[in-house]
Design an enzyme around this catalytic site. Structure first.
Site, PDB file in Angstrom:
ATOM      1  N   GLY A   1       2.131   6.520  19.502  1.00 50.38           N
ATOM      2  CA  GLY A   1       2.270   7.972  19.358  1.00 50.38           C
ATOM      3  C   GLY A   1       3.210   8.572  20.388  1.00 50.38           C
TER       4      GLY A   1
ATOM      5  N   LYS B   1       5.039   2.956  11.148  1.00 59.01           N
ATOM      6  CA  LYS B   1       4.867   1.583  11.671  1.00 59.01           C
ATOM      7  C   LYS B   1       4.809   0.559  10.556  1.00 59.01           C
ATOM      8  CE  LYS B   1       0.626   3.648  11.721  1.00 59.01           C
ATOM      9  NZ  LYS B   1      -0.080   4.664  12.448  1.00 59.01           N
TER      10      LYS B   1
ATOM     11  N   LYS C   1       1.705  -2.374  14.732  1.00 53.32           N
ATOM     12  CA  LYS C   1       2.308  -1.934  15.995  1.00 53.32           C
ATOM     13  C   LYS C   1       2.638  -3.138  16.883  1.00 53.32           C
ATOM     14  CE  LYS C   1      -0.203   2.457  15.757  1.00 53.32           C
ATOM     15  NZ  LYS C   1      -1.492   3.081  16.077  1.00 53.32           N
TER      16      LYS C   1
ATOM     17  N   GLU D   1      -9.429   8.014   8.988  1.00 50.72           N
ATOM     18  CA  GLU D   1      -9.160   8.531   7.653  1.00 50.72           C
ATOM     19  C   GLU D   1     -10.352   8.271   6.743  1.00 50.72           C
ATOM     20  OE1 GLU D   1      -5.348   7.502   6.261  1.00 50.72           O
ATOM     21  OE2 GLU D   1      -4.503   7.673   8.258  1.00 50.72           O
TER      22      GLU D   1
END
Ligand code: NAP
Ligand code: HSE
Length: 433
Positions: A138, A109, A209, A194
């Site tokens: 996704g 993205k 996105k 993350e």
């Protein structure tokens, strides 16, 4: 000249969460693939950083390489499937592949939000495909329907929840009263967030996105850096409790609206009515609501991340390219992003607002605050007062407004913060009906 039933060779860039899923899915569904395409599909080479690292997927490790040129410059590779992530070197590799006339499928993205229009032009010039369904939502099929099935519509707007990590955190805060830091730690332990969660938590990932969605929906170029972004880190458990009392839940929304030739695009936390479809999208799930003049509203809902859901989108794109190649069809680029539009500044936004403030608990305070709001034509819809139990003579006020202009609300906040009786402006949130 290769024979018409020779394999279509895929060069996979990356064998992590998504690349591993693509390799497994192509092996798992391998027997059905050639039937739908007409020619076998073979993952011929895989680029990774470290070819010696143990991998969960079973495959012939001889096809692993750390040399990008051995994938990008190999004339036998027909399709490059990029699942490395990051802007560089992924952008350079995609460019090199397209320059060589290879079709590209990507989940990236960041690259598509920042360089999509340029790459699409390059692909069209070189007669190659560039498909990127996995880059938004996704496993949810959204870019295909938006650019094909819905293309008879004038798209009026998009409202979406397109970041699974933040939606997981907000769901924990809302349902279990977990505070932000604890919910984030849990999301990291479960592998959703993350180690550096900045891109998710600050709305940057959702901004990429939304830039892709808005560009395709409005046939224009919405740059990621022009999207107004606010993250979720300043939300507290109290905001969720007050929102619930008022009949709302809090979600990180990504909204793009066509306002007669100018586009409004923003990502921020907002109060959403508890009976709205987006309010029911919980955990790591994503949803995209598209409003078109013919179709009215359609909702796309499902897994916005994860190995196999994202592989589902990438493999779909690989099969589409392979089918065109097997049938000798040229890449038909019908995406036009040439409409001239301006982007509305956030200060022009008109919506409803939620203001939480800590104030001295004494007579006349509300009157002073109401006077500031009234002078700026901001009409109050409701007021809740809460004693926060600090025994320091303060109370918490939650004010919601009717539709007001953002620049007036920001001015009101500055004036409210300057009152002696206002100890703190706790939060300002938008209310999306
Ligand atoms: P990941 O698990 O970190 O995997 C990245 C892979 O790329 C690894 O195999 C890594 O090699 C390889 N790689 C990275 N940099 C490289 C370089 N400079 N040279 C060669 N190989 C390199 O990432 P991911 O989660 O699969 O995400 C990949 C892409 O999919 C990103 O664009 C992401 O935004 C997008 N995406 C991810 C999800 C998701 O659920 N994870 C969902 C939608 C979209 P090593 O294995 O040797 O380290
Ligand atoms: N970090 C992203 C998310 C992964 O949490 O939704 C999918 O793009």
């Amino acid at each position: 000249m290769r024979s018409p039933d020779s394999p279509i060779n895929v060069g996979l860039l990356g064998l992590g969460v998504v690349g591993g899923g693509v390799l497994s899915a192509l092996s798992r569904n391998g027997s059905t693939v050639p039937r739908s395409v007409g020619r076998p599909i073979r993952v011929a080479r895989i680029l990774v950083r470290d070819p010696d690292k143990p991998r969960d997927v079973e495959f012939d490790r001889q096809i692993l390489t750390a040399d990008a040129a051995s994938v990008l410059k190999d004339p036998s590779i027909d399709i490059v499937a990029e699942a490395m992530g990051g802007e560089y070197p992924a952008l350079d590799y995609i460019r090199t592949a397209l320059e060589a006339g290879k079709s590209v499928v990507t989940a990236n993205k960041e690259v598509m939000a920042k360089h999509g229009p340029e790459l699409l032009e390059l692909a069209a010039r070189r007669g190659a495909h560039l498909l990127f369904e996995a880059s938004v939502g996704g496993g949810i099929p959204i870019l295909g329907p938006l650019t094909r099935s819905l293309r008879g519509n004038e798209i009026r707007g998009i409202r979406a929840i397109i970041n699974g990590t933040t939606n997981y955190i907000l769901t924990k805060m809302s349902h279990e009263g977990t505070e932000f830091a604890d919910a984030l730690r849990e999301a990291q332990e479960l592998g959703y967030a993350e180690a550096d969660p900045t891109n998710d938590v600050e709305g940057i990932d959702a901004g990429y996105k939304l830039a892709i969605l808005a560009s395709l929906a409005f046939h224009t170029r919405v740059a990621a850096e022009d999207i107004h972004l606010e993250g979720i880190s300043r939300l507290t458990g109290r905001d969720f409790r007050y929102a619930r009392e008022l009949g709302y839940v809090i979600k990180l929304v990504a909204i793009a609206t066509d306002r007669d030739g100018s586009v409004e695009a923003r990502v921020h936390p907002a109060l959403v009515p508890e009976d709205a479809p987006l309010a029911k999208v919980d955990g790591v799930l994503n949803a995209v609501e598209v409003e078109g003049d013919l179709v009215d509203r359609v909702l796309f809902h499902g897994r916005g991340a994860g190995s196999m859901p994202t592989a589902s989108a990438m493999v779909g794109d690989i099969l589409e390219v392979a089918w065109s190649m097997a049938n000798g069809l040229p890449a038909a680029g019908f995406l036009t992003l040439d409409r001239e539009v301006s982007l509305c500044p956030i200060s022009d936004l008109v919506t409803r607002y939620y203001i939480r403030a800590t104030v001295l608990d004494r007579a006349g305070v509300l009157a002073q605050m109401a006077s500031i709001l009234g002078n700026l034509q901001i009409s109050i819809a409701s007021v809740i007062q809460k004693e926060v139990g600090l025994n320091d003579g303060t109370a918490e006020l939650v004010i919601t407004t009717y539709h007001s202009r953002e620049r007036d609300v920001q001015q009101a906040l500055r004036e409210l913060a300057g009152l002696d009786v206002v100890k703190e402006i706790g939060n300002l949130l938008r209310v999306e009906e």
